[in-house]
Design an enzyme around this catalytic site. Structure first.
Site: not given
Ligand code: PGD
Length: 784
Positions: A117, A119
């Site tokens: 999972y 983004w």
């Molecule tokens: P990101 O920080 O977007 O968080 O959780 P998610 O895991 O999506 O992580 C994306 C990762 O992908 C990053 O480490 C980034 O460096 C990496 N990345 C970016 N581009 C690339 C690429 O091209 N290739 C590769 N291999 N990696 C890449 C988000 C999730 O957190 C979501 S959607 C929600 S809504 C939740 N919200 C909450 C909340 O409101 N409160 C709490 N306490 N916790 C939450 N967690 C959830």
């Protein structure tokens, strides 16, 4: 100076110019309200937290695969690409990967968790999740998947059950133009925070919320924001703020519904024709079925909103074009289905869903930038992921349960399932040590698999729990096609700079692994990335041609400005349902909006929306031990944990540490001043944050955004303390309910105290790059 290039990120499309080695990023002129998050990009490109080369955990390298408690504390050894790829391919082979002729019918993918999972980055082709899924389908024949999302599990499951559609409904919700022209009263449960409205998967070229809200207010529309955080909506004139205790919105909504019913303001004609189960719900509402009338006075005791305000809200809503919205935040919580279902029912009682332009119900309108926009008239490019032959899956937020209790039975959507026994975890483009709850528990869970492989652009807490780490390029270092659902432009994502160090695109990494596993032809089908992009651009191109547009061919598209797309202009599901309920029934057993659902009742929950007392709330027994409700919402200064080291994100911190806001009077009582380091703790963990007293926060509430990089140290108090301030060190890994098993990360109870004496420093991002050699030391304190 180089020529202007276009690109997209989840926080908006933009133009960029390379000038003397420095990248200057500027928003598109089409965007009336660009996101400040664009400010994170330039400085992040060559930040020392980036990963230059593949790395392998020292313990895995010396002792081979197997469960290992050293994950999270072990250092890493950098290896040349070929060596690291050979090691990974060897391990995948050991676990059964290979061409279909060799795999036979055994389905080795059932021991591989590939939910992965996250983004990742914008881009329709290089989206890491799509890539990893296709790879695992190609080499293992499938993988254990994750269902739903951390954004919306409880909300989506309940809406699919009671009105036949979950997230697709959001893409059809009342649009901003209609709100600005027609809505008289907008009741926003969870507010309409503009920080969220600038974000959409794939990126937006136009953020319309601010100007639409302003236009609506100017016309005389009243907006009521219901949230414990006053600044969940901007502005003052025309805005009423109701600040309930967190987790009690359902009680408030029931109070409104009770008053509507008492004053005979329920639209009975609409209820009869378009809904199912009013009578069961009415008996609950009036107290006939359980002896408790859900009156405004009853609601006041729970939600701490005066009964008179509840009555006034009910009376206003009955006489106007009223739109009720409910944000993702409310359902990322215990019993998260209930506020979404109850908001839908409230809108149904007012009789406006699908009938009144600018009125009715909109789920998640304040949660993402691509909701509240008209649908597109052409398909967007989409990368095919192949077929997943493994039938096992988990609800996405049950990852720790799955790893800790393989074989255990659990409920989901009214059915019984068993957690699979997973040996390999493969993650690309997500950061579970950011997004999951109770990170100490997750760390324990990550000690269980035999091998963990992760791709990321930087060293994160997740790469520090992996055995093999491949450095991925950032989207800015490659080209791609950008598109956000319902955004009217297709964006050529032009390469802005060279890859950092030896980082490779996820697609190229998977090609190299597939080749070593004799599966390259299945994975890549013999195409390069450019050939794939051209291929997935074709359906959009042909649809445009069919509509008599004159679209550029792929080559021309990739070197031009963003391409405008036509809108659909058709009716929404609710509009068609209203016009002809039997010809366009909803996909529910009754074909109608279900105020009562047998399916929900059979899953073990009440069959209609109800107030179910949560465990961690301000009115519960737990508040005697932990007095504060922590609201951990989406940050203003970054997307989730991404580019936390970028300029905008770093500026929002206090000396490198995340800032938490608490009510000014609470702060005074606790002797806490602006900038003090405070400790938040409960039985699951502790964190250090910098305090910011604020009049915008309800009493007994503390707000801390997600996204600070998890950096736990042992302060000798029996629990790990994240010195950077990641709220998921405190949140509970407790499902929203047995129906949806969604994430409840938004809210938990904590204690708050001012820290004195020697205060441990925050740990900078680059200190997470833990190498055995090559770098001198880990920074101010060592990460546990
Ligand atoms: P990101 O920080 O977007 O968080 O959780 P998610 O895991 O999506 O992580 C994306 C990762 O992908 C990053 O480490 C980034 O460096 C990496 N990345 C970016 N581009 C690339 C690429 O091209 N290739 C590769 N291999 N990696 C890449 C988000 C999730 O957190 C979501 S959607 C929600 S809504 C939740 N919200 C909450 C909340 O409101 N409160 C709490 N306490 N916790 C939450 N967690 C959830």
């Amino acid at each position: 100076m180089e020529k202007k290039r276009y690109h997209s990120s989840h926080w908006g499309a933009f133009a960029a110019i390379q000038d003397g080695g420095r990248l200057t990023v500027s928003p598109l002129p089409t965007n009336p309200d660009p996101s400040p998050l664009l400010g994170n990009i330039a400085q992040a490109l060559d930040h020392p937290a980036r990963l230059p080369r593949p790395r392998v955990r020292q313990g895995w390298l010396s002792d081979g695969p197997g469960p290992d408690k050293r994950r999270g504390t072990d250092p890493y050894v950098e290896l040349p690409w070929d060596e690291a790829l050979d090691l990974a391919a060897g391990e995948l082979k050991r676990l059964g990967a290979g061409p279909m002729s060799q795999r036979g019918t055994t389905n080795p993918g059932k021991i591989v968790f590939g939910g992965s999972y996250g983004w990742a980055s914008a881009g329709r082709f290089h989206h890491a999740q799509g890539q990893v899924h296709r790879f695992l389908n190609s080499v293992f024949g499938g993988y254990v998947a994750g269902r739903d999302s951390y954004s919306s599990a409880a909300g989506s499951v309940i809406l699919e059950t009671v009105c036949g559609s979950g997230l697709p409904l959001c893409l059809e919700s009342t649009n901003w133009t209609s709100i600005s022209k027609n809505t008289d009263l907008l009741i926003a449960f969870g507010g309409l925070p503009l920080r969220n409205l600038a974000v959409s998967p794939g990126g937006a070229t136009e953020n319309l919320a601010r100007q639409s809200i302003d236009a609506a207010l100017e016309r005389g529309c009243e907006i009521v924001s219901v949230s414990p955080l006053a600044d969940d909506i901007d502005g003052s004139h025309g805005i009423t703020r109701i600040m309930p205790r967190p987790l009690t919105d359902v009680a408030l909504m029931l109070g409104v519904a009770y008053h509507l019913n008492e004053c005979e303001q329920v639209s009975l004609e609409y209820i009869r024709k378009y809904t199912f189960g009013w009578e069961q719900f009415r008996r609950y509402l009036t107290g006939e079925s359980d002896g408790i009338p859900k009156s405004p006075e009853w609601a006041e005791k729970i939600c701490d909103v005066p009964a008179n305000s509840i009555r006034t809200l009910a009376e206003r809503s009955a006489h106007k074009t009223t739109l009720i919205t409910v944000s993702f935040a409310l359902q990322r919580a215990e019993n998260g289905e209930q506020p979404v279902w109850m908001a839908l029912v409230l809108a149904a009682l007012l009789g406006q869903i699908g009938r009144v332009d600018g009125g009715g119900f909109a789920y998640a309108l304040g949660s993402m930038g691509n909701y509240g926009k008209p649908k597109l008239g052409v398909p967007l490019p989409s990368f095919p992921q192949g077929e997943n032959k493994v039938r096992d899956y988990i609800p996405v937020a049950r990852i720790a349960d799955m790893l800790l209790t393989p074989g255990k039975m659990y409920h989901y959507r009214g059915e019984e399932h068993t957690y699979p026994k997973v040996k390999l975890v493969y993650w690309a483009g997500g950061n579970p040590f950011h997004h999951h709850q109770d990170l100490t528990r997750l760390r324990h869970a990550f000690s269980k698999p035999e091998t963990v492989i992760v791709h990321d652009i930087a060293a994160t807490a997740t790469t520090n729990h992996a055995d093999i780490v491949f450095p991925a390029t950032m989207s800015f270092e490659r080209f791609d096609i950008g598109a956000g659902g319902n955004d009217p432009y297709l964006v050529p994502m032009q390469q802005l700079c060279r890859p950092y160090g030896e980082a490779k695109n996820d697609f190229d990494i998977f090609c190299e692994l597939s080749d070593r596993l004799s599966c390259l032809n299945v994975f890549s089908e013999g195409r390069t990335d450019a050939e794939w992009m051209s291929q997935i651009y074709a359906p959009t191109f042909h649809a445009l041609q069919k509509m008599n547009y004159n679209p550029p061919d792929f080559g021309a598209f990739m070197t031009s400005a963003p391409l405008q797309l036509p809108l659909d202009g058709g009716k929404t599901t609710f509009e068609m349902f209203y016009e002809d309920p039997s010809g366009h029934p909803l996909k529910t057993p009754s074909g109608k909006i279900e105020i009562f659902s047998l399916k929900v009742q059979n899953s073990g929950l009440p069959g209609h929306p109800a107030w179910i007392e949560p465990i961690e709330w301000l009115g519960g027994g737990i508040s005697k031990t932990h007095r504060f409700q922590l609201v951990s919402n989406q940050p203003r200064s970054r997307l989730h944990s991404q580019l936390d080291f970028g300029e905008t994100s770093m500026k929002s911190k206090c000396d490198g540490r995340e800032t938490a806001r608490l009510n000014s009077e609470d702060a005074e009582l606790l002797g806490i001043s602006d900038g003090d380091t405070i400790r938040l703790w409960n039985k699951r963990g502790a964190i250090l944050v910098s305090a910011k007293p604020s009049p915008h926060i309800k009493s007994s509430v503390i707000q801390l955004s997600t996204g600070a990089w998890f950096a736990p140290i042992d302060l000798g108090d029996g629990k790990l303390t994240c010195v950077n301030g990641n709220p998921n060190a405190l949140t509970a890994d407790r499902p929203s309910s047995i129906l949806s098993q969604g994430c409840t990360g938004q809210l938990c109870m904590v204690s708050v105290e001012k820290l004195s004496g020697k205060i441990p420093a925050p740990i900078p991002h680059e200190a997470l790059v833990r190498l055995v050699k090559n770098r001198s030391g880990p920074g101010p304190a060592s990460v546990q």
